[in-house]
Design a protein around this motif. Structure first.
Motif, PDB file in Angstrom:
ATOM      1  N   ASN A  87      38.969  39.903  37.910  1.00  0.00           N
ATOM      2  CA  ASN A  87      38.193  39.994  39.502  1.00  0.00           C
ATOM      3  C   ASN A  87      39.360  40.690  39.891  1.00  0.00           C
ATOM      4  O   ASN A  87      40.329  40.202  40.278  1.00  0.00           O
ATOM      5  N   LEU A  88      39.408  42.115  40.587  1.00  0.00           N
ATOM      6  CA  LEU A  88      40.866  42.462  40.499  1.00  0.00           C
ATOM      7  C   LEU A  88      40.498  42.359  41.947  1.00  0.00           C
ATOM      8  O   LEU A  88      41.737  42.390  42.739  1.00  0.00           O
ATOM      9  N   THR A  89      39.499  42.338  42.776  1.00  0.00           N
ATOM     10  CA  THR A  89      39.493  41.846  43.805  1.00  0.00           C
ATOM     11  C   THR A  89      40.456  40.310  44.611  1.00  0.00           C
ATOM     12  O   THR A  89      40.638  40.494  45.274  1.00  0.00           O
ATOM     13  N   SER A  90      40.235  39.479  43.501  1.00  0.00           N
ATOM     14  CA  SER A  90      41.465  38.138  44.047  1.00  0.00           C
ATOM     15  C   SER A  90      42.409  38.336  43.745  1.00  0.00           C
ATOM     16  O   SER A  90      42.721  37.725  43.563  1.00  0.00           O
ATOM     17  N   MET A  91      42.556  39.531  43.274  1.00  0.00           N
ATOM     18  CA  MET A  91      44.680  40.194  43.262  1.00  0.00           C
ATOM     19  C   MET A  91      45.616  40.983  43.792  1.00  0.00           C
ATOM     20  O   MET A  91      45.960  41.931  43.869  1.00  0.00           O
ATOM     21  N   MET A 112      37.786  49.357  40.385  1.00  0.00           N
ATOM     22  CA  MET A 112      38.941  50.431  40.946  1.00  0.00           C
ATOM     23  C   MET A 112      39.420  51.205  42.508  1.00  0.00           C
ATOM     24  O   MET A 112      39.633  51.685  42.585  1.00  0.00           O
ATOM     25  N   THR A 113      38.075  52.258  42.072  1.00  0.00           N
ATOM     26  CA  THR A 113      37.847  52.761  43.174  1.00  0.00           C
ATOM     27  C   THR A 113      37.521  52.288  44.721  1.00  0.00           C
ATOM     28  O   THR A 113      37.221  53.090  45.317  1.00  0.00           O
ATOM     29  N   THR A 114      37.429  51.026  44.819  1.00  0.00           N
ATOM     30  CA  THR A 114      36.512  50.557  46.121  1.00  0.00           C
ATOM     31  C   THR A 114      37.557  49.012  46.971  1.00  0.00           C
ATOM     32  O   THR A 114      37.602  48.465  47.630  1.00  0.00           O
ATOM     33  N   LEU A 115      37.831  48.829  45.485  1.00  0.00           N
ATOM     34  CA  LEU A 115      39.187  47.417  46.059  1.00  0.00           C
ATOM     35  C   LEU A 115      40.256  48.698  47.666  1.00  0.00           C
ATOM     36  O   LEU A 115      40.459  48.924  47.092  1.00  0.00           O
ATOM     37  N   THR A 116      41.054  47.271  47.778  1.00  0.00           N
ATOM     38  CA  THR A 116      41.920  47.371  48.695  1.00  0.00           C
ATOM     39  C   THR A 116      42.633  46.300  47.755  1.00  0.00           C
ATOM     40  O   THR A 116      43.283  45.563  48.492  1.00  0.00           O
ATOM     41  N   LEU A 117      44.243  47.360  48.021  1.00  0.00           N
ATOM     42  CA  LEU A 117      45.670  46.412  47.599  1.00  0.00           C
ATOM     43  C   LEU A 117      46.537  46.491  47.746  1.00  0.00           C
ATOM     44  O   LEU A 117      47.177  48.050  47.555  1.00  0.00           O
ATOM     45  N   PRO A 118      46.822  45.823  49.208  1.00  0.00           N
ATOM     46  CA  PRO A 118      47.787  45.843  50.162  1.00  0.00           C
ATOM     47  C   PRO A 118      48.871  46.373  49.799  1.00  0.00           C
ATOM     48  O   PRO A 118      50.129  47.155  50.471  1.00  0.00           O
ATOM     49  N   PHE A 146      45.256  51.642  48.417  1.00  0.00           N
ATOM     50  CA  PHE A 146      46.201  51.299  48.491  1.00  0.00           C
ATOM     51  C   PHE A 146      47.546  52.023  48.818  1.00  0.00           C
ATOM     52  O   PHE A 146      48.236  52.919  48.947  1.00  0.00           O
ATOM     53  N   PRO A 147      48.160  51.491  50.139  1.00  0.00           N
ATOM     54  CA  PRO A 147      48.585  51.724  51.253  1.00  0.00           C
ATOM     55  C   PRO A 147      50.252  52.049  50.899  1.00  0.00           C
ATOM     56  O   PRO A 147      51.099  52.835  51.556  1.00  0.00           O
ATOM     57  N   SER A 148      50.888  50.973  49.822  1.00  0.00           N
ATOM     58  CA  SER A 148      51.887  51.174  49.744  1.00  0.00           C
ATOM     59  C   SER A 148      51.898  52.145  48.233  1.00  0.00           C
ATOM     60  O   SER A 148      53.269  52.222  47.874  1.00  0.00           O
ATOM     61  N   LEU A 149      51.085  52.862  47.464  1.00  0.00           N
ATOM     62  CA  LEU A 149      51.321  53.070  46.405  1.00  0.00           C
ATOM     63  C   LEU A 149      52.729  54.246  46.407  1.00  0.00           C
ATOM     64  O   LEU A 149      52.522  54.825  47.171  1.00  0.00           O
ATOM     65  N   LYS A 150      53.241  54.188  45.464  1.00  0.00           N
ATOM     66  CA  LYS A 150      54.290  55.247  45.061  1.00  0.00           C
ATOM     67  C   LYS A 150      54.326  55.700  43.793  1.00  0.00           C
ATOM     68  O   LYS A 150      54.638  56.961  43.357  1.00  0.00           O
ATOM     69  N   ILE A 151      54.143  55.024  43.043  1.00  0.00           N
ATOM     70  CA  ILE A 151      54.018  55.839  41.528  1.00  0.00           C
ATOM     71  C   ILE A 151      52.665  55.569  41.155  1.00  0.00           C
ATOM     72  O   ILE A 151      52.087  54.636  41.045  1.00  0.00           O
ATOM     73  N   CYS A 152      51.891  57.130  40.783  1.00  0.00           N
ATOM     74  CA  CYS A 152      50.532  57.564  39.762  1.00  0.00           C
ATOM     75  C   CYS A 152      50.621  57.225  38.034  1.00  0.00           C
ATOM     76  O   CYS A 152      51.164  58.888  38.432  1.00  0.00           O
TER      77      CYS A 152
END
Length: 344
Positions: A87-91, A112-118, A146-152
């Motif tokens: 469950n990605l939403t809990s990580m 993957m397209t709805t969760l928020t991973l700050p 994904f406000p901190s995303l640097k590498i994709c």
């Protein structure tokens, strides 16, 4: 000394927490769970650790060990095996995430397209479908998930050309590195540059000639590292390098067809000198098929960055002029299966 380490005193308990933490950093997560419950102190230390989980595709993998950890402990997840209870939403503390879409349930793909991973800084997705590709890119461009995303890095199914919904939206100023193996048109490329104005590293495949003058695209001085596959390496490169004047590292892939490799490398040398004089590193994987012999020695004299160019031979006079591979890649989309000598 006899009193300090008497047989009645548990010596393990004399070790400081910092040493336990250091030791546990070197233990794989599959083995680390065996230490939980050993005693309350060690259990509490493990509960406070930040966990890296790396499970690559295998025939049989028991993922039950993952339930031993609190999802908020996981900061790096590289999962290329089915994990039905994931469950990605809990990580929420994830900083690096690598997934193979072929191993995910429909619900996990939707997450993957709805969760928020700050705190997520690195995202790598393999075997994404066309629809997921569009949704992921839209999510990345928006930035709020994904406000901190640097590498994709998106390793997509290569059977599709990239088509985006180019709606007006604010640019993402965080992403610094983007790798996508799907094909882009020049029109989509322009949109990409506008959405990610602070890119430093870019790896893409440009498949179509641009129908509008590239003078309408503003140069991107932030791009220092470019790995590019081009439909027409020479002419496309002339247009592309006008947009990346501060380039430091370049790798190009494509085909000269039956044209002279020596002439193409000569023209590319002029382009490099004129448009990216600060270039320090050059790699190539350029294919050719002709009865012309290898011109490696002459090619190396054309530019200071050509010193590592070598000619790799395939079957039927197929050639690959490359700097960073040592064996002719087979199969490849540029290979000519039969050469008619009368054509040459």
């Amino acid at each position: 000394m006899g009193k300090s380490f008497s047989s009645n005193q548990p010596r393990l308990e004399l070790l400081p927490n910092e040493l336990f933490i250091e030791i546990f950093q070197y233990i794989d997560s599959t083995d680390l769970r065996n230490f939980k419950g050993l005693n309350k102190r060690i259990h509490d230390i493990i509960e406070a650790l930040r966990i890296d989980i790396n499970v690559h595709r295998m025939e049989t993998v028991n993922t039950t060990f993952l339930s031993a950890f609190n999802p908020s402990q996981i900061i790096r997840l590289d999962m290329r095996n089915p994990w039905s209870s994931m469950n990605l939403t809990s990580m929420m503390k994830l900083r690096s995430l690598t997934l193979d879409c072929g191993c995910l349930t429909r619900k996990q793909v939707d997450q993957m397209t709805t969760l928020t991973l700050p705190y997520l800084e690195r995202l790598s997705v393999h075997n994404a479908t066309l629809e997921l590709q569009k949704l992921l890119l839209a999510t990345i461009f928006r930035g709020e998930h994904f406000p901190s995303l640097k590498i994709c890095q998106l390793k997509l199914k290569p059977t599709h050309d990239l088509k985006l919904c180019n709606t007006n939206r604010l640019p993402n100023n965080t992403v610094r590195s983007l790798t996508i193996n799907s094909k882009w048109s020049w029109h989509e490329f322009e949109f990409l540059l506008n959405q990610l104005p602070h890119l430093r590293r870019l790896e893409i495949n440009l498949s179509e000639l641009y129908s509008v003058s590239v003078t309408s695209i503003h140069p991107r001085s932030s791009i220092k590292n470019l790995r590019i596959t081009l439909n027409d390496p020479l002419n496309d490169l002339k247009k592309l390098l006008k947009l990346t004047p501060n380039l430091v590292r370049l790798r190009i892939r494509g085909s000269f067809g039956s044209s002279s490799a020596l002439e193409h490398f000569n023209e590319i040398a002029k382009v490099l000198s004129d448009l990216v004089p600060g270039l320090k590193y050059f790699d190539c994987e350029l294919y050719s098929y002709s009865w012309e012999g290898s011109n490696v020695q002459n090619i190396r004299w054309l530019h200071r960055l050509y010193k590592d160019v070598q000619c790799l031979w395939g079957q039927h006079r197929n050639q690959c002029y490359a700097t960073d591979i040592n064996t002719y890649p087979t199969p490849n989309e540029y290979e000519c299966e039969y050469l008619d000598e009368s054509v040459f």
